[in-house]
Scaffold this motif. Structure first.
Motif, short mmCIF file in Angstrom:
data_model
loop_
_atom_site.label_atom_id
_atom_site.label_comp_id
_atom_site.label_asym_id
_atom_site.label_seq_id
_atom_site.Cartn_x
_atom_site.Cartn_y
_atom_site.Cartn_z
N ALA A 150 -18.64 45.05 -59.98
CA ALA A 150 -19.63 46.15 -60.03
C ALA A 150 -20.43 46.08 -61.32
CB ALA A 150 -18.92 47.50 -59.89
N VAL A 151 -19.73 45.81 -62.43
CA VAL A 151 -20.43 45.72 -63.72
C VAL A 151 -21.37 44.51 -63.70
CG1 VAL A 151 -20.12 45.27 -66.20
CG2 VAL A 151 -18.63 46.90 -65.04
N ALA A 152 -20.87 43.37 -63.21
CA ALA A 152 -21.69 42.14 -63.19
C ALA A 152 -22.92 42.35 -62.31
CB ALA A 152 -20.86 40.97 -62.69
N ALA A 153 -22.76 43.02 -61.19
CA ALA A 153 -23.90 43.25 -60.29
C ALA A 153 -24.94 44.14 -60.96
CB ALA A 153 -23.41 43.90 -58.99
N THR A 154 -24.47 45.18 -61.68
CA THR A 154 -25.43 46.08 -62.35
C THR A 154 -26.10 45.35 -63.51
OG1 THR A 154 -23.97 47.89 -61.75
CG2 THR A 154 -25.73 48.40 -63.29
N MET A 155 -25.34 44.49 -64.20
CA MET A 155 -25.95 43.70 -65.28
C MET A 155 -27.12 42.87 -64.73
SD MET A 155 -22.54 42.36 -67.26
CE MET A 155 -23.30 41.37 -68.52
N ARG A 156 -26.88 42.23 -63.58
CA ARG A 156 -27.95 41.42 -62.98
C ARG A 156 -29.12 42.31 -62.57
NH1 ARG A 156 -23.63 38.80 -60.67
NH2 ARG A 156 -23.81 39.98 -58.72
N HIS A 157 -28.79 43.47 -61.99
CA HIS A 157 -29.82 44.38 -61.48
C HIS A 157 -30.74 44.90 -62.59
CE1 HIS A 157 -31.67 47.44 -59.03
NE2 HIS A 157 -31.29 48.36 -59.89
N VAL A 158 -30.14 45.27 -63.74
CA VAL A 158 -30.97 45.83 -64.81
C VAL A 158 -31.49 44.74 -65.75
CG1 VAL A 158 -29.86 48.10 -64.78
CG2 VAL A 158 -29.03 46.38 -66.34
N GLY A 159 -30.98 43.52 -65.59
CA GLY A 159 -31.51 42.40 -66.41
C GLY A 159 -30.83 42.24 -67.73
N VAL A 160 -29.51 42.51 -67.76
CA VAL A 160 -28.76 42.29 -69.01
C VAL A 160 -28.34 40.83 -69.09
CG1 VAL A 160 -26.61 42.83 -70.23
CG2 VAL A 160 -27.91 44.64 -69.11
#
Ligand SMILES: Nc1ncnc2c1ncn2[C@@H]1O[C@H](COP(=O)(O)OP(=O)(O)OP(=O)(O)O)[C@@H](O)[C@H]1O
Length: 244
Positions: A234-244
């Motif tokens: 979940a964290v990795a997916a959000t990182m990709r989504h927001v561009g971290v």
């Protein structure tokens, strides 16, 4: 409803005319574990330092319990920091000429908190809790990086702070040592110490209750992990989504 332990609002900070924080709001509830992620230079450390009063804000308010830290005089802020906040940095700054145990008791000793015996017993109990109970007599140069970091956490816990501010606490460690440090932080959190942890590591953030993603000095997104089955994903997916 949860109670806010820390409530930061409208935080602005510039360095030499360059804005770094653009009106950040951040709340940490009593006993909550909040991770802060974001690209390099997005303002994570600046946010942590400004909230904890280690760096001066240009604008904004930071409430810890019933106290607006930004309204305190310098010595009052220093007292609030010593009594209610703990700090853990990537490189623990233990004094090299003192044993781990003496490093841990030092601040309480200088502040005259408890008797010498009480301070020693508290430090020994913390070292045992951290799984390094037999290393108190060692010098900082005689232990591994992970053991040193755990000793640094013991030092930060000496006055039973309400919140630990951690800036990349596992950033300099191999994965085994990082896991031991993270497990210790999570255990302290489960006993009531709130955590605000800046990290680049999704496995660290995945142990948090909530992850705050910063982009260019603003909170871009928040992720509540709660009962999430695979928090790392979940964290990795959000990182990709927001561009971290
Ligand atoms: N004391 C300072 N003086 C001038 N500029 C600074 C200072 N501290 C930080 N900055 C700048 O502020 C911006 C944000 O820095 P900060 O360290 O908060 O980012 P970060 O998100 O923690 O980065 P990293 O993940 O690389 O540690 C950067 O452009 C940095 O160069």
């Amino acid at each position: 409803m949860s109670t806010a332990l820390l409530n930061a609002s409208g935080l602005h900070k510039s360095y030499a005319e360059t804005p770094v924080l653009h009106g950040v709001d951040l709340r940490v509830d009593d006993g909550e574990f909040v991770a802060v992620m974001g690209p390099s230079g997005s303002g994570k450390s600046t946010l942590l330092h400004c909230i904890a009063g280690l760096d001066e804000l240009d604008a904004g308010a930071v409430w810890l319990d019933e106290t607006d830290l930004t309204e305190l005089a310098r010595d009052q802020l220093a007292d609030a920091r010593r009594e209610r906040m703990g700090f853990v940095f990537q490189q623990p700054t233990l004094l090299r000429d003192l044993s781990l145990l003496d490093n841990i008791v030092l601040t309480s000793s200088l502040d005259g908190i408890g008797t010498s015996r009480q301070r020693r017993e508290r430090a020994e109990a913390l070292l045992s809790r951290a799984g390094i109970g037999d290393l108190g007599a060692r010098m900082p140069t005689e232990v591994s990086g992970g053991e040193l970091q755990r000793a640094g956490i013991c030092r930060a816990m000496m006055r039973s702070p309400r919140i630990l501010f951690c800036d990349e606490p596992t950033g300099a460690l191999n994965s085994t040592a990082a896991t031991a440090v993270l497990d210790l932080l999570v255990e302290l959190n489960s006993e009531g110490t709130a955590l605000l942890v800046v990290t680049h590591d999704a496995t660290v953030a995945a142990r948090a209750d909530r992850v705050v993603f910063m982009i260019d000095g603003r909170v871009a997104q928040q992720l509540w992990l709660g009962e999430t089955r695979d928090p790392v994903a979940a964290v990795a997916a959000t990182m990709r989504h927001v561009g971290v």
